[in-house]
Design a protein around this motif. Structure first.
Motif, PDB file in Angstrom:
ATOM      1  N   LYS A  17       0.745  -1.046   0.105  1.00 29.35           N
ATOM      2  CA  LYS A  17      -0.021   0.193  -0.029  1.00 29.35           C
ATOM      3  C   LYS A  17       0.880   1.462   0.020  1.00 29.35           C
ATOM      4  N   ALA A  18       2.016   1.501   0.593  1.00 24.73           N
ATOM      5  CA  ALA A  18       2.803   2.471   0.700  1.00 24.73           C
ATOM      6  C   ALA A  18       3.465   2.623  -0.538  1.00 24.73           C
ATOM      7  N   LEU A  19       3.858   1.620  -1.213  1.00 24.11           N
ATOM      8  CA  LEU A  19       4.385   1.796  -2.396  1.00 24.11           C
ATOM      9  C   LEU A  19       3.541   2.144  -3.493  1.00 24.11           C
ATOM     10  N   LEU A  20       2.362   1.558  -3.507  1.00 27.39           N
ATOM     11  CA  LEU A  20       1.507   1.917  -4.500  1.00 27.39           C
ATOM     12  C   LEU A  20       1.195   3.570  -4.306  1.00 27.39           C
ATOM     13  N   SER A  21       1.079   3.916  -3.248  1.00 29.12           N
ATOM     14  CA  SER A  21       0.690   5.326  -2.847  1.00 29.12           C
ATOM     15  C   SER A  21       1.953   6.130  -3.710  1.00 29.12           C
ATOM     16  N   GLU A 165       8.427  -4.373  35.359  1.00 29.54           N
ATOM     17  CA  GLU A 165       9.853  -3.708  34.689  1.00 29.54           C
ATOM     18  C   GLU A 165      10.057  -3.913  33.304  1.00 29.54           C
ATOM     19  N   THR A 166       9.242  -4.949  32.678  1.00 27.31           N
ATOM     20  CA  THR A 166       9.544  -5.251  31.288  1.00 27.31           C
ATOM     21  C   THR A 166       9.121  -4.007  30.545  1.00 27.31           C
ATOM     22  N   ARG A 167       9.940  -3.580  29.226  1.00 31.77           N
ATOM     23  CA  ARG A 167       9.642  -3.109  28.359  1.00 31.77           C
ATOM     24  C   ARG A 167      10.062  -3.025  27.101  1.00 31.77           C
ATOM     25  N   ILE A 168       9.016  -3.052  26.225  1.00 34.95           N
ATOM     26  CA  ILE A 168       9.058  -3.357  24.778  1.00 34.95           C
ATOM     27  C   ILE A 168       9.083  -1.948  23.793  1.00 34.95           C
ATOM     28  N   CYS A 169       9.946  -2.056  22.911  1.00 34.43           N
ATOM     29  CA  CYS A 169       9.729  -0.899  21.927  1.00 34.43           C
ATOM     30  C   CYS A 169       8.935  -1.415  20.710  1.00 34.43           C
ATOM     31  N   MET A 170       7.968  -0.409  20.468  1.00 33.84           N
ATOM     32  CA  MET A 170       7.109  -0.900  19.550  1.00 33.84           C
ATOM     33  C   MET A 170       6.769  -0.081  18.472  1.00 33.84           C
ATOM     34  N   ILE A 171       6.560  -0.526  17.180  1.00 35.60           N
ATOM     35  CA  ILE A 171       6.629   0.383  16.005  1.00 35.60           C
ATOM     36  C   ILE A 171       5.383   0.357  15.266  1.00 35.60           C
ATOM     37  N   ASP A 172       4.708   1.191  14.980  1.00 35.21           N
ATOM     38  CA  ASP A 172       3.533   1.233  13.988  1.00 35.21           C
ATOM     39  C   ASP A 172       3.803   0.769  12.670  1.00 35.21           C
ATOM     40  N   LEU A 173       3.090  -0.421  12.293  1.00 32.63           N
ATOM     41  CA  LEU A 173       3.387  -0.876  10.800  1.00 32.63           C
ATOM     42  C   LEU A 173       3.246  -0.131   9.846  1.00 32.63           C
ATOM     43  N   GLU A 174       2.330   0.897  10.269  1.00 37.32           N
ATOM     44  CA  GLU A 174       2.316   2.078   8.912  1.00 37.32           C
ATOM     45  C   GLU A 174       3.415   2.651   8.800  1.00 37.32           C
ATOM     46  N   ASP A 175       4.426   3.123  10.028  1.00 39.67           N
ATOM     47  CA  ASP A 175       5.703   3.871   9.953  1.00 39.67           C
ATOM     48  C   ASP A 175       6.667   2.947   9.334  1.00 39.67           C
ATOM     49  N   LEU A 176       6.638   1.603   9.701  1.00 38.12           N
ATOM     50  CA  LEU A 176       7.714   0.711   9.018  1.00 38.12           C
ATOM     51  C   LEU A 176       7.308   0.561   7.417  1.00 38.12           C
ATOM     52  N   ALA A 177       6.146   0.494   6.929  1.00 35.50           N
ATOM     53  CA  ALA A 177       5.623   0.452   5.590  1.00 35.50           C
ATOM     54  C   ALA A 177       6.212   1.632   4.850  1.00 35.50           C
ATOM     55  N   GLU A 178       6.133   2.976   5.504  1.00 32.67           N
ATOM     56  CA  GLU A 178       6.508   4.355   4.667  1.00 32.67           C
ATOM     57  C   GLU A 178       7.591   4.262   4.643  1.00 32.67           C
ATOM     58  N   ALA A 179       8.664   3.744   5.945  1.00 30.55           N
ATOM     59  CA  ALA A 179      10.244   3.683   5.909  1.00 30.55           C
ATOM     60  C   ALA A 179      10.502   2.814   4.689  1.00 30.55           C
ATOM     61  N   ALA A 180       9.894   1.772   4.626  1.00 33.43           N
ATOM     62  CA  ALA A 180      10.366   0.767   3.678  1.00 33.43           C
ATOM     63  C   ALA A 180      10.309   1.195   2.126  1.00 33.43           C
ATOM     64  N   VAL A 264      16.990   6.462  14.197  1.00 32.10           N
ATOM     65  CA  VAL A 264      16.982   6.040  12.837  1.00 32.10           C
ATOM     66  C   VAL A 264      15.839   6.238  12.182  1.00 32.10           C
ATOM     67  N   LEU A 265      14.819   5.455  12.848  1.00 33.98           N
ATOM     68  CA  LEU A 265      13.377   5.667  11.958  1.00 33.98           C
ATOM     69  C   LEU A 265      12.924   7.329  11.676  1.00 33.98           C
ATOM     70  N   THR A 266      13.060   8.064  12.724  1.00 30.54           N
ATOM     71  CA  THR A 266      12.755   9.327  12.496  1.00 30.54           C
ATOM     72  C   THR A 266      13.613  10.090  11.473  1.00 30.54           C
ATOM     73  N   TRP A 267      14.767   9.905  11.417  1.00 33.59           N
ATOM     74  CA  TRP A 267      15.523  10.336  10.296  1.00 33.59           C
ATOM     75  C   TRP A 267      15.289   9.918   9.039  1.00 33.59           C
ATOM     76  N   ILE A 268      14.841   8.557   8.704  1.00 38.57           N
ATOM     77  CA  ILE A 268      14.207   8.100   7.466  1.00 38.57           C
ATOM     78  C   ILE A 268      12.877   8.617   7.197  1.00 38.57           C
ATOM     79  N   LEU A 269      11.961   8.764   8.195  1.00 44.31           N
ATOM     80  CA  LEU A 269      10.551   9.359   8.059  1.00 44.31           C
ATOM     81  C   LEU A 269      10.885  10.925   7.710  1.00 44.31           C
ATOM     82  N   GLY A 270      11.612  11.561   8.422  1.00 42.29           N
ATOM     83  CA  GLY A 270      11.703  12.952   8.349  1.00 42.29           C
ATOM     84  C   GLY A 270      10.685  13.682   9.271  1.00 42.29           C
ATOM     85  N   ARG A 271      10.130  12.829  10.276  1.00 40.68           N
ATOM     86  CA  ARG A 271       9.291  13.216  11.257  1.00 40.68           C
ATOM     87  C   ARG A 271       9.461  12.108  12.535  1.00 40.68           C
TER      88      ARG A 271
END
Length: 288
Positions: A17-21, A165-180, A264-271
């Motif tokens: 979807k990100a590439l088609l856009s 104490e458990t902490r997980i970094c989570m990424i929005d799949l839409e951000d991953l797709a835009e970065a890809a 890194v994700l911030t740099w790629i997305l520009g936001r």
């Protein structure tokens, strides 16, 4: 033209979807013919079928391909062999850019799927093909498996957290797709490995607070025991390798967490990447 392998999974569909856009020409590789109509509902693209262990079928899928985004299905016991087949096809096709969807912290060998991802990374680096390796954290979208329970009963069913104490970094799949899509369509990203994380290292209480804010009521947490969880996975068709690997993954996360950095994700997305609260709000709005 860009080839997406494992195209009918949630990651493949998001990247398509990100590439088609962006107006890119896409060829999607799916395993079964009955998946063709479903994937074509995303937009205009070529769809081909084939088993990723079938070298001939994969070679044919690569004909005329400029770049590939390779996704192997989650917890696949044949991931290394699949990686060998895909890399060989990419080499024969003289692909200009090979983007591999790996996992955050593949060096952690306690988790078998991380071990396999790392070995495919090594195969790709040694192949000489211009590459980018993407190592995403846990997707926020993974909680959607509990969305019905959240919406109807106010119960969040999860296996990631057993301590405060458990902490997980989570990424929005839409951000991953835009970065890809950016990585695949803009220069300057070959010969790189990118760890991609969202802007928060979340605790269970952080997630529950965001849910309660947007749902407007108390959220209770249920953590199924391993035996019950394994039975649920087997009922959905998971084999022994997938079940055991998934349990090992959750055991590791519960003990060590999975911490990441969003620079890194911030740099790629520009936001700034999307945070968990905005993901919950967007999901609620889309369901209403």
């Amino acid at each position: 033209m860009i080839l997406i392998t494992g195209a009918n999974g949630k990651t493949g569909r998001a990247v398509i979807k990100a590439l088609l856009s962006k107006g890119e020409q896409i060829r999607a590789l799916v395993r079964r013919t009955e998946q063709i109509e479903d994937i074509q509902s995303l937009g205009e693209m070529e769809v081909v079928t084939g088993d990723m262990l079938d070298q001939k079928a994969v070679n044919e899928a690569f004909v005329g391909i400029r770049a590939v985004y390779h996704i192997c299905s989650a917890m696949n016991p044949d991931e290394i062999q699949i990686g060998q087949v895909i890399i060989q096809a990419a080499r024969l096709a003289k692909v200009e850019h090979f983007v591999f969807h790996s996992v955050i912290h593949p060096v952690i060998q306690e988790m078998p799927h991380h071990q396999k991802k790392l070995m495919v990374e090594e195969l790709l680096v040694n192949s000489g093909i211009p590459y980018t390796i993407i190592q995403p954290g846990v997707f926020m979208q993974n909680i959607l498996e509990s969305w019905k329970s959240l919406s109807e009963k106010g119960i969040f069913q999860q296996k990631y957290f057993t301590t405060q104490e458990t902490r997980i970094c989570m990424i929005d799949l839409e951000d991953l797709a835009e970065a890809a899509a950016i990585i695949l369509t803009r220069p300057g990203h070959i010969w790189a490995s990118y760890e991609l994380s969202g802007p928060q290292n979340l605790s269970l209480s952080d997630m529950v607070a965001a849910m309660e804010q947007h749902f407007g009521h108390e959220i209770k947490v249920e953590t199924p025991q391993d035996e019950m969880f394994a039975a649920q996975l087997k009922k959905r068709g998971s084999g022994d390798y997938q079940v055991n690997t998934t349990l090992k993954m959750f055991q590791h996360y519960n003990e060590h967490g999975s911490i990441g950095n969003s620079n890194v994700l911030t740099w790629i997305l520009g936001r700034k990447p999307n945070d968990f609260s905005s993901f919950i709000l967007r999901t609620l709005e889309s369901k209403n």
